[in-house]
Design a protein around this motif. Structure first.
Motif, short mmCIF file in Angstrom:
data_model
loop_
_atom_site.label_atom_id
_atom_site.label_comp_id
_atom_site.label_asym_id
_atom_site.label_seq_id
_atom_site.Cartn_x
_atom_site.Cartn_y
_atom_site.Cartn_z
N THR A 1 -22.04 -3.82 -13.64
CA THR A 1 -21.17 -3.33 -14.70
C THR A 1 -20.01 -3.85 -14.94
O THR A 1 -19.48 -4.32 -14.05
N ASN A 2 -19.79 -4.15 -16.13
CA ASN A 2 -18.66 -4.93 -16.39
C ASN A 2 -17.52 -3.83 -16.91
O ASN A 2 -17.53 -3.50 -18.17
N ASN B 1 -15.33 -3.47 -20.24
CA ASN B 1 -16.00 -3.34 -21.32
C ASN B 1 -16.75 -2.09 -21.73
O ASN B 1 -17.38 -1.69 -22.73
N MET C 1 -17.84 -12.21 -15.81
CA MET C 1 -17.46 -11.27 -16.77
C MET C 1 -16.05 -10.83 -16.34
O MET C 1 -15.44 -11.29 -15.39
N TYR D 1 -32.55 -11.75 -12.55
CA TYR D 1 -33.75 -11.15 -12.42
C TYR D 1 -34.99 -12.04 -12.39
O TYR D 1 -35.92 -11.78 -11.80
N THR E 1 -27.34 -6.79 -25.76
CA THR E 1 -27.10 -5.62 -24.77
C THR E 1 -25.81 -5.55 -24.42
O THR E 1 -25.12 -6.41 -23.71
N HIS F 1 -20.57 -2.94 -30.58
CA HIS F 1 -20.15 -2.88 -29.10
C HIS F 1 -20.33 -4.43 -28.39
O HIS F 1 -21.17 -4.72 -28.51
#
Ligand SMILES: Nc1nc2c(c(=O)[nH]1)N[C@H]1C(S)=C(S)[C@@H](COP(=O)(O)OP(=O)(O)OC[C@H]3O[C@@H](n4cnc5c(=O)[nH]c(N)nc54)[C@H](O)[C@@H]3O)O[C@H]1N2
Ligand SMILES: Nc1nc2c(c(=O)[nH]1)N[C@H]1C(S)=C(S)[C@@H](COP(=O)(O)OP(=O)(O)OC[C@H]3O[C@@H](n4cnc5c(=O)[nH]c(N)nc54)[C@H](O)[C@@H]3O)O[C@H]1N2
Ligand code: SF4
Ligand SMILES: [Mo]
Length: 747
Positions: free
Chosen positions: A434-435, A438, A464, A479, A624, A692
């Motif tokens: 998770t960034n 942002n 990030m 992944y 995303t 976003h």
């Protein structure tokens, strides 16, 4: 370490950059080649196919990775039998290979050190990085208790660290996919129907006759099978009603676009109820049999006439009546879509309640073309000792919000700022996938918390923004290079999907399961990690489920028969809902008992001052959040966001299409980077809109740095939902500046 030690490390960190690598063949082909399925199609036969499910967003579509023996991934395609994608990936999933090929990836474990009086990241070995983290975890546990080590996570890596944290003794866990995303709808629908909406949403869009979208911008929001079903529903003649201040892609496909004044949706929903009840259009039998509190609701909505709502929403009374009649005519095959990112104005649980109640009046829950009863298959737990019981955890941290059902990110962040009242002090974080810079509104709060921490680890695939604040950065492989937990999600019928490595991890990156196990062993928790390779866990679980790793490697996805009964209610069937009353609660005694309105009410929200416009934001079909902006394939398709401005506003401010502008919000926060103007009738004159995820300020993101503006940066006002703690983010207003206010841009 000194007080300013957690300053963001800005430039040329030691050993971080590395040699520029020539663009790979795949990069030079560009994503269009993938999209058209042309890339190396002829040689596909010779390629290896491995099963995966996509991590580019959380719809988790299952697919096949086509790779050669030299570690080149040629193509990722959808798995035909997967209900999440039906054989087709979205552009982001197809371009997901760019996560693997991106040469800006994190390559080695890094530790924060002072070199020549300057703080910088230094490359280190895995052993040294893991030993340092394990030592800190032991220290925190012995001084404050394991509870004081918080886990902030999102996506697949999260589950591996959740297991580690629970074994270690901490349940101080939260993710932005709750309090910044779905939380209010889960609580609102949960209080009404006794069931979470969950993901994928159990909306029977494929068989619907009328789909009502309140904000949900399906089509830009590219959740795969949902987009496919909506497109099928349109072909089958379903009516689409979209309520959105902006002409979204969905609105452009709708028979009815209600360009609502932002923040007034509850007024419209109440007026719709007023019409359905007063014109006797609701489903009387269904309501009588299954609902609780109809008489109270009927009395409550009398005040909310379409004429009243017109003054609030700017939607004409005849339009409100007409659309209510259309919904009723199609019912019960009508869906008031619950939405997904619903943290808007702080009364979001109540808006979700209003949407749920409307579905209840139309009789659509448990009916074909409305909402089906979902089912998933549970994955057997790989044996391990019981987890210790922490003294406190996410529930206590979020105790101010009685209906929170998961950790509230912003509360965990708040608990990391030392204060006398703080009973649940958080001293360290592990951040995985998770960034936060942002995704969490209120940058000040986040920075204050990070500054106060004793220790912070970030596990990510990319450099990030959040990595710049860490003490230790660990590079996870993507992944496409790892095993992960078996995917099991709710759907019409249960299914599972396998993710296995298609290629070897690049650079010195490792999977999250391995990192968690290594830390566990260093903490003396080896009994929780009794396997050499996560593959053994998966193989064991699949065997318990009556299949095998060998079978899953061949098929990728396996479906199981339903066991919970039919997808829809039979005519007149008895049914108990998991609410206090066992019925669909139009009137919520649970809310009432905690001092909240038992039925939704309309409340007014702040409006822009003259010269300011409401900051609206949403999704791009090509990206995303902030995670894909640097992806070479997807960056190729869209490299920056633009600012939608109504022509009337453009005229007043003398703005031209393509011109770059800067933004300043109501609190004087300015955008670091300029954003390009797009003049369009598709946005109301009182708002501006941007996608976003852009406006990255980490220079190590070669393609994304400085491109476009960040909505998050401009969201400093947060309206907290008193029921479940979600952060309403749409009450921010910006003015438009034509000159760079900073001259020197913040980096
Ligand atoms: N391509 C792509 N798809 C994604 C994602 C992604 O990053 N990229 N993310 C996924 C995730 S995690 C989520 S949560 C979902 C989010 O997707 P949704 O749940 O569809 O998000 P919303 O915030 O409801 O949708 C934004 C829309 O709300 C409108 N809006 C703004 N203010 C108001 C208002 O006051 N009233 C009404 N009625 N509408 C308003 C905006 O104009 C915009 O069209 O998307 C998912 N799908
Ligand atoms: N201003 C604003 N804020 C928002 C939203 C918004 O629309 N506007 N949307 C909200 C919503 S709906 C949501 S769901 C949240 C999403 O919030 P986040 O989950 O924080 O989303 P991202 O910004 O994409 O951050 C994902 C991070 O995971 C990393 N990552 C990607 N793949 C992997 C992997 O395999 N392993 C590891 N370890 N890391 C990986 C990425 O590099 C990136 O740093 O944001 C919320 N916040
Ligand atoms: S919707 Fe697209 S990005 Fe999301 S999981 Fe499916 S293919 Fe991947
Ligand atoms: Mo989300």
């Amino acid at each position: 370490m000194g007080t300013s030690r957690r300053k963001f490390i800005k430039i040329s960190a030691l050993g971080f950059g590395g040699v520029a690598v020539a663009a790979s063949t795949m990069e030079s082909l560009g994503v269009n080649a993938y999209l058209e399925g042309l890339a190396l199609e002829n040689s596909l036969e010779k390629l290896k196919q491995t099963a995966t499910y996509c991590e580019v967003c959380f719809w988790k579509c299952a697919g096949w990775v086509h790779s050669d023996n030299d570690g080149n991934i040629h193509k990722i395609i959808g798995n035909d039998i997967d209900p999440h994608c039906n054989g087709r990936l979205c552009p982001r999933g197809t371009g997901g290979v760019g996560m693997y090929t991106d040469t800006d990836r994190l390559k080695k474990p890094l530790v924060r050190k002072v070199v020549n009086g300057e703080e910088t990241f230094v490359e280190t070995s895995w052993d040294e990085a893991l030993t340092l983290i394990a030592t800190k975890m032991k220290d925190i546990k012995s001084v404050y208790g394991a509870e004081s080590f918080g886990l902030l996570k999102h996506g697949s890596p999260g589950s591996h660290f959740e297991h580690l944290f629970k074994a270690y003794g901490s349940d101080s866990i939260a993710e932005p996919a709750y309090a910044q995303c779905r939380g209010p709808r889960e609580t609102g629908f949960g209080l009404t129907f006794g069931s979470w909406v969950g993901s994928p949403e159990p909306t029977d869009i494929r068989d619907t006759k009328c789909l009502v979208l309140i904000g949900s911008h399906i089509g830009e929001n590219m959740h795969n099978s949902q987009v496919q079903e909506m497109s099928d529903a349109i072909d089958n003649g379903a009516t689409i009603i979209t309520v959105d201040p902006r002409l979204s892609t969905a609105a452009s496909k709708s028979q009815h676009w209600l360009a609502i004044k932002p923040s007034t949706d509850i007024a419209l929903l109440l007026a719709w109820m007023n019409v359905l009840i007063n014109e006797n259009l609701y489903d009387k039998e269904y309501v009588e049999k299954y609902a609780f509190g109809f008489d109270e609701l009927k009395a409550h909505v009398q005040q909310y006439t379409p004429e009243w709502a017109y003054g609030v929403t700017t939607i004409k009374p005849e339009e409100i009546r007409k659309t209510a009649r259309i919904m009723a005519a199609a019912a019960p095959a009508t869906i008031i879509h619950p939405g997904r990112h619903v943290t808007w104005y702080g009364d979001d649980t109540q808006r979700a309640r209003a949407m749920a109640i409307l579905n209840g009046l139309l009789g659509s829950w448990g009916r074909r073309g409305g909402f089906y009863f979902k089912e998933k298959i549970s994955i057997p737990k790989y044996p391990h000792p019981p987890y210790p019981t922490p003294k406190w955890g996410w529930e206590e941290i979020g105790e101010k919000y009685p209906f929170a059902e998961m950790g509230i990110t912003n509360e965990l962040i708040q608990a990391s700022i030392p204060s006398e009242e703080n009973e649940y002090p958080i001293k360290a974080w592990l951040v995985a996938g998770t960034n936060l810079n942002n995704s969490i509104p209120n940058k000040k709060l986040l920075e204050e918390a990070i500054e106060a921490l004793d220790f912070m680890v970030v596990v990510d695939t990319m450099p990030m923004e959040i990595t710049g604040y860490a003490d230790v950065v660990l590079p996870e492989c993507t992944y496409l290079e790892r095993y992960d937990g078996i995917r099991s999600a709710t759907n019409r019928e249960p299914s599972i999907a396998l993710r296995m490595p298609a290629v070897e991890p690049k650079y010195d990156s490792k999977p999250a399961w391995w990192i968690a196990k290594q830390l566990g062993e260093r903490l003396g928790l080896q009994d929780f990690f009794k396997y050499e390779d996560f593959k053994e866990v998966i193989a064991w679980q699949l065997k318990q489920m009556g299949t095998s790793l060998e079978e899953m490697e061949k098929i990728g996805v396996k479906k199981f028969p339903r066991e919970s009964g039919p997808m829809y209610l039979d005519e007149g069937q008895d049914h108990e809902f998991y609410t206090d009353s066992g019925k669909i609660e139009f009137y919520s005694t649970a809310l009432e008992s905690q001092g909240f309105d038992p039925m939704p009410k309309y409340t007014r929200h702040p409006e822009p001052e003259p010269g300011y416009y409401r900051l609206n934001y949403g999704r791009s079909p090509m990206h995303t959040f902030s995670r894909t902006v640097n992806n070479p394939n997807l960056n190729d398709l869209k490299s920056e966001n633009d600012l939608w401005i109504n022509p009337k506003v453009a005229r007043i401010l003398n703005l031209k299409k393509g011109q770059y502008v800067w933004l300043e919000n109501q609190d004087g926060v300015q955008s670091s980077f300029p954003i390009r103007v797009r003049v369009t009738e598709r946005i109301r004159w009182d708002s501006v809109y941007m996608v976003h995820g852009f406006g990255h300020n980490n220079k190590k993101l070669g393609r994304a740095h400085g491109k476009g503006a960040s909505d998050t940066q401009l969201i400093s006002q947060v309206a907290i939902d008193p029921i479940m703690g979600g952060t309403g983010m749409r009450g921010n207003f910006v003015k438009i500046l034509t000159e760079n206010p900073a001259k020197t841009v913040e980096v």
